[in-house]
Design an enzyme around this catalytic site. Sequence first.
Site, PDB file in Angstrom:
ATOM      1  N   GLU A 102       0.803  -1.228   0.000  1.00 18.80           N
ATOM      2  CA  GLU A 102       0.000   0.000   0.000  1.00 18.80           C
ATOM      3  C   GLU A 102       0.837   1.281   0.000  1.00 18.80           C
ATOM      4  OE1 GLU A 102      -2.820  -0.662   3.182  1.00 18.80           O
ATOM      5  OE2 GLU A 102      -3.467  -2.557   2.316  1.00 18.80           O
ATOM      6  N   GLU A 117      -6.144 -10.240  -2.433  1.00 20.35           N
ATOM      7  CA  GLU A 117      -6.931 -10.154  -1.187  1.00 20.35           C
ATOM      8  C   GLU A 117      -8.427 -10.049  -1.483  1.00 20.35           C
ATOM      9  OE1 GLU A 117      -5.483  -7.191   1.572  1.00 20.35           O
ATOM     10  OE2 GLU A 117      -3.385  -7.607   1.114  1.00 20.35           O
ATOM     11  N   ASP A 163     -12.238  -9.980  -1.680  1.00 20.02           N
ATOM     12  CA  ASP A 163     -13.462 -10.251  -0.919  1.00 20.02           C
ATOM     13  C   ASP A 163     -14.542  -9.272  -1.364  1.00 20.02           C
ATOM     14  OD1 ASP A 163     -12.493  -7.985   0.507  1.00 20.02           O
ATOM     15  OD2 ASP A 163     -12.011  -9.148   2.295  1.00 20.02           O
TER      16      ASP A 163
HETATM   17  O1  G3I Z   1      -6.000 -11.423  17.993  1.00 24.00           O
HETATM   18  C1  G3I Z   1      -6.322 -10.200  18.678  1.00 24.00           C
HETATM   19  C2  G3I Z   1      -7.243 -10.485  19.829  1.00 24.00           C
HETATM   20  O2  G3I Z   1      -6.568 -11.286  20.780  1.00 24.00           O
HETATM   21  C3  G3I Z   1      -7.668  -9.159  20.454  1.00 24.00           C
HETATM   22  O3  G3I Z   1      -8.613  -9.400  21.448  1.00 24.00           O
HETATM   23  C4  G3I Z   1      -8.289  -8.258  19.394  1.00 24.00           C
HETATM   24  C5  G3I Z   1      -8.661  -6.888  19.943  1.00 24.00           C
HETATM   25  O4  G3I Z   1      -8.566  -5.888  18.958  1.00 24.00           O
HETATM   26  O5  G3I Z   1      -7.366  -8.072  18.371  1.00 24.00           O
HETATM   27  C6  G3I Z   1      -6.995  -9.258  17.718  1.00 24.00           C
HETATM   28  O6  G3I Z   1      -6.058  -8.960  16.707  1.00 24.00           O
HETATM   29  C7  G3I Z   1      -6.565  -8.337  15.555  1.00 24.00           C
HETATM   30  C8  G3I Z   1      -6.210  -9.214  14.360  1.00 24.00           C
HETATM   31  O7  G3I Z   1      -6.619  -8.569  13.180  1.00 24.00           O
HETATM   32  C9  G3I Z   1      -6.858 -10.582  14.413  1.00 24.00           C
HETATM   33  O8  G3I Z   1      -8.228 -10.483  14.217  1.00 24.00           O
HETATM   34  C10 G3I Z   1      -5.906  -6.992  15.413  1.00 24.00           C
HETATM   35  O9  G3I Z   1      -6.339  -6.131  16.454  1.00 24.00           O
HETATM   36  C11 G3I Z   1      -6.263  -6.386  14.066  1.00 24.00           C
HETATM   37  O10 G3I Z   1      -5.469  -5.204  13.898  1.00 24.00           O
HETATM   38  C12 G3I Z   1      -5.942  -7.356  12.960  1.00 24.00           C
HETATM   39  O11 G3I Z   1      -6.414  -6.798  11.768  1.00 24.00           O
HETATM   40  C13 G3I Z   1      -5.838  -7.271  10.573  1.00 24.00           C
HETATM   41  C14 G3I Z   1      -5.339  -6.063   9.766  1.00 24.00           C
HETATM   42  O12 G3I Z   1      -4.942  -6.442   8.464  1.00 24.00           O
HETATM   43  C15 G3I Z   1      -4.125  -5.461  10.455  1.00 24.00           C
HETATM   44  O13 G3I Z   1      -3.102  -6.402  10.586  1.00 24.00           O
HETATM   45  C16 G3I Z   1      -6.902  -8.012   9.806  1.00 24.00           C
HETATM   46  O14 G3I Z   1      -7.199  -9.227  10.485  1.00 24.00           O
HETATM   47  C17 G3I Z   1      -6.422  -8.315   8.393  1.00 24.00           C
HETATM   48  O15 G3I Z   1      -7.475  -8.889   7.636  1.00 24.00           O
HETATM   49  C18 G3I Z   1      -5.984  -7.015   7.728  1.00 24.00           C
HETATM   50  O16 G3I Z   1      -5.509  -7.333   6.429  1.00 24.00           O
HETATM   51  C19 G3I Z   1      -5.194  -6.224   5.586  1.00 24.00           C
HETATM   52  C20 G3I Z   1      -3.961  -6.620   4.788  1.00 24.00           C
HETATM   53  O17 G3I Z   1      -2.911  -6.972   5.651  1.00 24.00           O
HETATM   54  C21 G3I Z   1      -3.537  -5.489   3.851  1.00 24.00           C
HETATM   55  N1  G3I Z   1      -4.641  -5.069   3.012  1.00 24.00           N
HETATM   56  C22 G3I Z   1      -5.881  -4.744   3.689  1.00 24.00           C
HETATM   57  C23 G3I Z   1      -6.313  -5.901   4.595  1.00 24.00           C
HETATM   58  C24 G3I Z   1      -7.640  -5.632   5.279  1.00 24.00           C
HETATM   59  O18 G3I Z   1      -7.551  -4.572   6.159  1.00 24.00           O
END
Ligand code: G3I
Length: 349
Positions: free
Chosen positions: A154, A263, A265
């Site tokens: 990005e 990615e 969806d």
């Molecule tokens: O696992 C913890 C959990 O223990 C906690 O209670 C909870 C509270 O917020 O957070 C959980 O972790 C989260 C994790 O996803 C698992 O669900 C993080 O906060 C959250 O920041 C994380 O978000 C991910 C995000 O990227 C940031 O890393 C998303 O799952 C993931 O789908 C998203 O993916 C991005 C790609 O990397 C780049 N392109 C866009 C895409 C969608 O946003």
Amino acid sequence: MCDDAAPLLPVRAIGLAAIAGALVFTAGAAPKAHVPLLGAAVNLSFLESGDARYADTLRSVYRSLTPEIEMKMDKVQPERGRFDFAPADRIVAFARANGMRVRGHTLIWGKQLPAWLEQGSWTAAELKQILVAHIQTEVAHFRGSVRQWDVVNEPIADDGSGRLEPNLWYRVIGPGYIALALRAAHRANPAAKLFINEFNTDRNGVKVEALLRLVKRLKAQRVPLNVIGFQAHVRLDWYPSTQELTKIMRRFTRLGLRVEVTELDVPLGSSSTPLDELLAAQARVYAQIGSACRQVTACDGITTWGFTDASTWLGTDQRPLPFAADYTPKPAFFALLKAAGVRSTVPQP
Ligand code: G3I
């Protein structure tokens, strides 16, 4: 570049017994036809949840995996110089055990940075050293098992300006952080395919032009760069037709690059339209994007961001993925397989 060089989907009979009886998938392509690899982002806690439907579906249907969060910098380098690869290693082990490709995601991004990095105050020289050391250590750790890296994620601003995203790397190092990252990744594993991965470049607009300008600049500087990832986080009311996406992809493949959908969806949104109509519309969107990758012979793979509606960053109620939360295949699944050129003996619903 010879488009015929696109790798074929490994042709093998795939049992999907856990989902819907004895199902067999075969790649429906003649030996030289182009069939993109099907991939999915993986949620490690689901993989390790003990619900066999998650792992069974993944290993039965998909040939490529992307760790959804475990290879990001905040997870991998929680303290400066201390690296934790254990969670990502477990995903890689699952992929290897099942003969699947792994897409490394992601080395350098403006988000998911560790607190020590975000809260520090850095000179350009210091941040360059941190960037190179991070890439060197992560790529070297997975050398031999990860041959595809989203090196820069990005990089283009999403504000319509056509500028580079003013993330920490850009603010401190300047635009040269992108070439620096790609060169460091190439040095750490010269065999790896290096990606720039971007969102909202799936439709024509300022961001596509900005990405093209960036790629041309990098090419002119002989920076190693192999693939453009089109994230394809689209919507029922915002998605490219096959023709639009095909044309965009070809603007990049003409520069000597390959492309992938990384990615995908398609959330259902909040309309009051009956569910079966929404699911049919969703399937049509999947088909448009699947067909584009099928038609562009330098499009090597289609990865969805998850695969079951039970696990998606958009929320289960948005049902954005090819399998329902109970792991039954949706119309989107059949549409994607058909569009991508993967023939299935699953009776069409
Ligand atoms: O696992 C913890 C959990 O223990 C906690 O209670 C909870 C509270 O917020 O957070 C959980 O972790 C989260 C994790 O996803 C698992 O669900 C993080 O906060 C959250 O920041 C994380 O978000 C991910 C995000 O990227 C940031 O890393 C998303 O799952 C993931 O789908 C998203 O993916 C991005 C790609 O990397 C780049 N392109 C866009 C895409 C969608 O946003």
